[in-house]
Design a protein around this motif. Sequence first.
Motif, PDB file in Angstrom:
ATOM      1  N   ALA A 129       0.840  -1.204   0.000  1.00  0.00           N
ATOM      2  CA  ALA A 129       0.000   0.000   0.000  1.00  0.00           C
ATOM      3  C   ALA A 129       0.876   1.255   0.000  1.00  0.00           C
ATOM      4  CB  ALA A 129      -0.940  -0.007   1.196  1.00  0.00           C
ATOM      5  N   ASP A 130       1.979   1.224   0.756  1.00  0.00           N
ATOM      6  CA  ASP A 130       2.911   2.360   0.757  1.00  0.00           C
ATOM      7  C   ASP A 130       3.507   2.584  -0.630  1.00  0.00           C
ATOM      8  OD1 ASP A 130       2.520   2.894   3.448  1.00  0.00           O
ATOM      9  OD2 ASP A 130       4.325   1.819   4.095  1.00  0.00           O
ATOM     10  N   LEU A 131       3.669   1.497  -1.381  1.00  0.00           N
ATOM     11  CA  LEU A 131       4.194   1.599  -2.751  1.00  0.00           C
ATOM     12  C   LEU A 131       3.115   1.974  -3.760  1.00  0.00           C
ATOM     13  CD1 LEU A 131       6.535  -1.533  -2.971  1.00  0.00           C
ATOM     14  CD2 LEU A 131       7.210   0.865  -2.780  1.00  0.00           C
ATOM     15  N   LYS A 132       1.881   2.097  -3.282  1.00  0.00           N
ATOM     16  CA  LYS A 132       0.730   2.433  -4.120  1.00  0.00           C
ATOM     17  C   LYS A 132       0.359   1.318  -5.096  1.00  0.00           C
ATOM     18  CE  LYS A 132       1.483   7.437  -3.808  1.00  0.00           C
ATOM     19  NZ  LYS A 132       2.102   7.419  -2.551  1.00  0.00           N
ATOM     20  N   LEU A 133       0.744   0.093  -4.763  1.00  0.00           N
ATOM     21  CA  LEU A 133       0.374  -1.048  -5.603  1.00  0.00           C
ATOM     22  C   LEU A 133      -0.993  -1.603  -5.222  1.00  0.00           C
ATOM     23  CD1 LEU A 133       3.771  -2.940  -5.902  1.00  0.00           C
ATOM     24  CD2 LEU A 133       2.593  -1.612  -7.654  1.00  0.00           C
ATOM     25  N   VAL A 134      -1.375  -1.444  -3.963  1.00  0.00           N
ATOM     26  CA  VAL A 134      -2.695  -1.866  -3.505  1.00  0.00           C
ATOM     27  C   VAL A 134      -3.284  -0.783  -2.617  1.00  0.00           C
ATOM     28  CG1 VAL A 134      -2.118  -4.339  -3.575  1.00  0.00           C
ATOM     29  CG2 VAL A 134      -1.922  -3.092  -1.427  1.00  0.00           C
ATOM     30  N   THR A 135      -4.601  -0.818  -2.482  1.00  0.00           N
ATOM     31  CA  THR A 135      -5.306   0.018  -1.516  1.00  0.00           C
ATOM     32  C   THR A 135      -5.973  -0.917  -0.527  1.00  0.00           C
ATOM     33  OG1 THR A 135      -5.717   1.784  -3.110  1.00  0.00           O
ATOM     34  CG2 THR A 135      -7.172   1.685  -1.193  1.00  0.00           C
ATOM     35  N   ILE A 136      -5.770  -0.648   0.750  1.00  0.00           N
ATOM     36  CA  ILE A 136      -6.397  -1.452   1.794  1.00  0.00           C
ATOM     37  C   ILE A 136      -7.668  -0.733   2.227  1.00  0.00           C
ATOM     38  CG2 ILE A 136      -6.148  -2.408   4.106  1.00  0.00           C
ATOM     39  CD1 ILE A 136      -3.076  -2.414   3.592  1.00  0.00           C
TER      40      ILE A 136
END
Length: 117
Positions: A59-66
Amino acid sequence: MEIKPIYAQTKVELFINQVESWIFSGQLKPGESLPSERDLATKMNISRSVVNSGLNYLADLKLVTIIPQKGSVVNDYFKNGDLRTLNELLNYTNGNYDPNLLKAMYAARNVNTDFKM
């Protein structure tokens, strides 16, 4: 002869690498939901804390949203990514990349900012 230290990857790093592989290879597409943390932990034979730590990093890498109480969704890293995302992509491809990929990411970022009000 130069002797370098040997490092073993942690389970969190292995989990992150696996999910990045699914995303970068297209097995997981933008907007697609990941299995629940519990399912991932059970199927991958790891603890939920490993999954949770890995998902937070992704999520920090903006690959997923939690999404609390819902789960994790794959982001469109072309539109939402930053330099850290690009660095992960380059690490995934062992430094090999198609210049058209960078152009597409840049174009997607410009389109994304052009329509903001």
